[in-house]
Enzyme design. Structure first.
Site, PDB file in Angstrom:
ATOM      1  N   ARG A 184      18.697  -8.013  -4.804  1.00 19.40           N
ATOM      2  CA  ARG A 184      19.422  -7.024  -5.385  1.00 19.40           C
ATOM      3  C   ARG A 184      18.390  -5.784  -6.160  1.00 19.40           C
ATOM      4  O   ARG A 184      18.811  -5.278  -7.299  1.00 19.40           O
ATOM      5  CB  ARG A 184      20.245  -7.559  -6.618  1.00 19.40           C
ATOM      6  CG  ARG A 184      20.782  -8.858  -6.493  1.00 19.40           C
ATOM      7  CD  ARG A 184      22.650  -8.004  -5.605  1.00 19.40           C
ATOM      8  NE  ARG A 184      23.660  -9.096  -5.433  1.00 19.40           N
ATOM      9  CZ  ARG A 184      23.280  -9.682  -4.291  1.00 19.40           C
ATOM     10  NH1 ARG A 184      21.932  -9.530  -3.510  1.00 19.40           N
ATOM     11  NH2 ARG A 184      23.923 -10.601  -4.205  1.00 19.40           N
ATOM     12  N   SER A 235      28.940  -9.696 -11.282  1.00 23.75           N
ATOM     13  CA  SER A 235      27.436 -10.139 -11.800  1.00 23.75           C
ATOM     14  C   SER A 235      27.078  -9.395 -12.550  1.00 23.75           C
ATOM     15  O   SER A 235      26.410  -8.244 -13.082  1.00 23.75           O
ATOM     16  CB  SER A 235      26.506 -11.082 -10.830  1.00 23.75           C
ATOM     17  OG  SER A 235      27.452 -11.611  -9.686  1.00 23.75           O
ATOM     18  N   GLU A 249      22.526  -7.171 -14.126  1.00 21.61           N
ATOM     19  CA  GLU A 249      21.962  -6.498 -12.954  1.00 21.61           C
ATOM     20  C   GLU A 249      22.891  -4.682 -12.719  1.00 21.61           C
ATOM     21  O   GLU A 249      22.517  -3.444 -12.489  1.00 21.61           O
ATOM     22  CB  GLU A 249      23.439  -7.152 -11.444  1.00 21.61           C
ATOM     23  CG  GLU A 249      23.347  -6.723 -10.694  1.00 21.61           C
ATOM     24  CD  GLU A 249      24.440  -7.692  -9.833  1.00 21.61           C
ATOM     25  OE1 GLU A 249      24.380  -8.725  -9.327  1.00 21.61           O
ATOM     26  OE2 GLU A 249      25.221  -6.445  -9.223  1.00 21.61           O
TER      27      GLU A 249
HETATM   28  C1  LIG Z   1      34.780  -7.020  -8.702  1.00 22.67           C
HETATM   29  C2  LIG Z   1      33.186  -6.846  -8.727  1.00 22.67           C
HETATM   30  C3  LIG Z   1      32.331  -7.499  -7.159  1.00 22.67           C
HETATM   31  C4  LIG Z   1      31.421  -7.273  -7.015  1.00 22.67           C
HETATM   32  N1  LIG Z   1      30.813  -8.604  -6.489  1.00 22.67           N
HETATM   33  C5  LIG Z   1      29.048  -7.537  -5.980  1.00 22.67           C
HETATM   34  C6  LIG Z   1      28.899  -8.932  -5.404  1.00 22.67           C
HETATM   35  O1  LIG Z   1      29.346  -9.590  -4.522  1.00 22.67           O
HETATM   36  N2  LIG Z   1      27.550  -8.267  -4.399  1.00 22.67           N
HETATM   37  C7  LIG Z   1      27.074  -6.706  -5.503  1.00 22.67           C
HETATM   38  O2  LIG Z   1      26.339  -6.949  -4.464  1.00 22.67           O
HETATM   39  N3  LIG Z   1      27.439  -5.877  -6.151  1.00 22.67           N
HETATM   40  C8  LIG Z   1      28.419  -6.373  -6.694  1.00 22.67           C
HETATM   41  N4  LIG Z   1      28.807  -6.081  -7.511  1.00 22.67           N
HETATM   42  C9  LIG Z   1      28.493  -4.673  -7.955  1.00 22.67           C
HETATM   43  C10 LIG Z   1      29.055  -3.303  -7.085  1.00 22.67           C
HETATM   44  O3  LIG Z   1      30.653  -2.997  -6.867  1.00 22.67           O
HETATM   45  C11 LIG Z   1      28.070  -3.082  -6.209  1.00 22.67           C
HETATM   46  O4  LIG Z   1      26.981  -2.812  -7.025  1.00 22.67           O
HETATM   47  C12 LIG Z   1      28.357  -1.662  -5.657  1.00 22.67           C
HETATM   48  O5  LIG Z   1      27.296  -1.254  -4.297  1.00 22.67           O
HETATM   49  C13 LIG Z   1      28.447  -0.646  -6.450  1.00 22.67           C
HETATM   50  O6  LIG Z   1      28.593   0.853  -6.128  1.00 22.67           O
HETATM   51  P1  LIG Z   1      29.548   1.722  -6.534  1.00 22.67           P
HETATM   52  O7  LIG Z   1      29.697   2.998  -5.526  1.00 22.67           O
HETATM   53  O8  LIG Z   1      30.884   1.439  -7.628  1.00 22.67           O
HETATM   54  O9  LIG Z   1      28.426   2.509  -7.878  1.00 22.67           O
HETATM   55  P2  LIG Z   1      28.079   2.590  -9.133  1.00 22.67           P
HETATM   56  O10 LIG Z   1      28.080   1.792 -10.133  1.00 22.67           O
HETATM   57  O11 LIG Z   1      28.664   4.484  -9.477  1.00 22.67           O
HETATM   58  O12 LIG Z   1      26.839   3.740  -9.535  1.00 22.67           O
HETATM   59  C14 LIG Z   1      25.511   2.251  -9.281  1.00 22.67           C
HETATM   60  C15 LIG Z   1      24.341   2.891  -9.301  1.00 22.67           C
HETATM   61  O13 LIG Z   1      24.103   3.246  -7.825  1.00 22.67           O
HETATM   62  C16 LIG Z   1      23.782   4.624  -7.999  1.00 22.67           C
HETATM   63  N5  LIG Z   1      24.352   5.866  -6.875  1.00 22.67           N
HETATM   64  C17 LIG Z   1      25.718   5.467  -6.880  1.00 22.67           C
HETATM   65  N6  LIG Z   1      25.990   6.125  -5.566  1.00 22.67           N
HETATM   66  C18 LIG Z   1      24.701   6.762  -5.160  1.00 22.67           C
HETATM   67  C19 LIG Z   1      24.157   7.872  -4.334  1.00 22.67           C
HETATM   68  N7  LIG Z   1      25.104   7.806  -3.118  1.00 22.67           N
HETATM   69  N8  LIG Z   1      22.523   7.909  -4.157  1.00 22.67           N
HETATM   70  C20 LIG Z   1      22.370   7.819  -5.192  1.00 22.67           C
HETATM   71  N9  LIG Z   1      22.544   6.781  -5.951  1.00 22.67           N
HETATM   72  C21 LIG Z   1      23.643   6.243  -6.484  1.00 22.67           C
HETATM   73  C22 LIG Z   1      24.222   4.860  -9.404  1.00 22.67           C
HETATM   74  O14 LIG Z   1      23.930   6.500  -9.777  1.00 22.67           O
HETATM   75  C23 LIG Z   1      24.368   4.291  -9.820  1.00 22.67           C
HETATM   76  O15 LIG Z   1      23.072   3.819 -11.179  1.00 22.67           O
HETATM   77  C24 LIG Z   1      30.801  -6.135  -8.224  1.00 22.67           C
HETATM   78  C25 LIG Z   1      31.363  -5.496  -8.472  1.00 22.67           C
HETATM   79  C26 LIG Z   1      32.577  -5.968  -9.243  1.00 22.67           C
HETATM   80  C27 LIG Z   1      33.388  -4.728 -10.515  1.00 22.67           C
END
Ligand SMILES: Cc1cc2nc3c(=O)[nH]c(=O)nc-3n(C[C@H](O)[C@H](O)[C@H](O)COP(=O)(O)OP(=O)(O)OC[C@H]3O[C@@H](n4cnc5c(N)ncnc54)[C@H](O)[C@@H]3O)c2cc1C
Length: 360
Positions: free
Chosen positions: A166, A249, A355
């Protein structure tokens, strides 16, 4: 710039927690040119820039954030086949799970265990998204990034990304790069690799029920099984689920010195929390370290599933997910997170790390 910069845009509806205040300035970037224009605009005004994907791993402060928030809404998938080998290049703003569904539907193997995870493709390298024994780093060839200092784009190989559990160089330095696109390697028709005991059991059970023992599951079948397992833990977004407002998480599983893990196990036995050391979930993490299960520590520290503190609580299905039940404030979420961290520290002497990113 195709899209205009807006003022005072509420961020809560753009995040899975549904919490926090507005962005001072906001740009929905539908092209890479929009991203560059947004960064230039912010540079001229000397305001900070934050990048938003699907908002599923973010905590926004109640007062909102100053400066510009750029929402990545770029689109594009390019799949090149060479025999059974596939090279897939995807724009950062594409949604992750529909991509996985599209790939498994074509029997392209590599991401089936990462099914059901919300968010955008561009965010997957940030924390090296992982689940059920797989991580995006396993299949990643390169990440194309925009250097926020020079506004030039660069290719970073998987090695350059310095991925960990992570973790990546991006997560350690969030202000340095914007991820523009990612290239992955997949394989058509390969046997999906099952590395996680819970998934292995579920695959075997399904084979027994369907009387297909001995034959390997396809990528689509593994996807279906993974989604089934995730649903049971409220880890697939469902608008009718009471646990839906979360970031998955909330804490990572702590990786600690093996000697400290031995102490946690000894304590757990002495205090009668378990009857045998093998009942404490513990995994080798390399370099003389062990990984403990944060959910197990939280529950054994006395905070069981379904615990409530006002508008917040622990998911009724997953001890590692902190949940917003509606009408709450980020400061109360953070206070509850500290309570959980404090309980685990006091009971086990182990530090839990958050996280999701907090846009402080
Ligand atoms: C129900 C649920 C289940 C989940 N299960 C998992 C799992 O099994 N495993 C896991 O690893 N995660 C999990 N997650 C967490 C999350 O879905 C992941 O980390 C996902 O990759 C986040 O993507 P996002 O586009 O929503 O990022 P955001 O929440 O929009 O951003 C997260 C971070 O990444 C940065 N960021 C986003 N896009 C970019 C970009 N293009 N360039 C630079 N920085 C960027 C943002 O600035 C921020 O710091 C879960 C979340 C939920 C709600």
């Amino acid at each position: 710039m195709k899209n205009v910069i807006q003022r005072a845009v509420p961020l809560a509806p753009l995040t899975s927690f549904e919490l926090g205040g507005p962005a001072e300035y906001f740009l929905r970037a539908e092209s890479e040119r929009d991203v560059v224009a947004g960064l230039r605009w912010a540079k001229r005004r000397g305001v900070p820039v934050r990048i938003l994907g699907g908002g599923s791993n973010l905590v926004i402060p109640d007062e909102g954030v100053g400066g510009l928030v750029v929402q990545m809404a770029t689109r594009g998938r390019e799949l090149k086949m060479d025999g059974d080998l596939a090279e897939l290049t995807v724009a950062a703003g594409e949604s992750w799970d529909p991509l996985v569904a599209w790939l498994t539907g074509q029997d392209l193997v590599g991401f089936e265990c990462l099914s059901g995870i919300p968010g955008s493709v561009g965010a997957t390298p940030i924390q090296n998204v992982g689940a059920y024994g797989h991580e995006v780093a396993d299949s990643l060839i390169w990440v194309r990034v925009l250097d926020r200092e020079t506004l030039e784009d660069r290719l970073l190989t998987s090695r350059d990304c310095d991925f960990g559990y992570r973790d990546s160089r991006f997560k350690r330095d969030l202000d340095r790069f914007v991820v523009l696109s990612v290239r992955f390697a997949l394989r058509r028709g390969a046997v999906p690799e099952i590395r996680y005991a819970e998934l292995e059991r579920a695959v075997a059970e399904r084979a027994e029920t369907k009387r297909t023992e001995g034959s390997a599951p396809t990528a689509s079948e593994v996807r279906e099984i993974v989604i089934g397992l995730r649903k049971r833990k409220s880890m697939v977004f469902d608008p009718d689920d009471e646990n839906r407002r979360c970031a998955g998480s909330f804490f990572t599983n702590p990786i600690i010195e093996a000697a400290d893990a031995d102490r946690v196990v000894r304590d757990a036995v002495e205090r009668g929390l378990v009857s045998a050391p093998s009942e404490v979930p513990r995994y080798a993490a390399g370099d003389g370290k062990s990984k403990l299960a944060a959910g197990w520590l939280i529950e054994r520290a006395g905070l069981c599933k379904g615990t409530r503190r006002g508008a917040f609580g622990i998911s009724s299905k997953h001890a590692l997910a902190l949940v917003h039940h509606g009408g709450g404030q980020t400061r109360d979420l953070m206070a509850f997170a500290e309570e959980v961290q404090g309980a685990v520290r006091e009971r086990f002497g182990v530090e839990l790390h958050r996280e999701p990113t907090l846009w402080a």
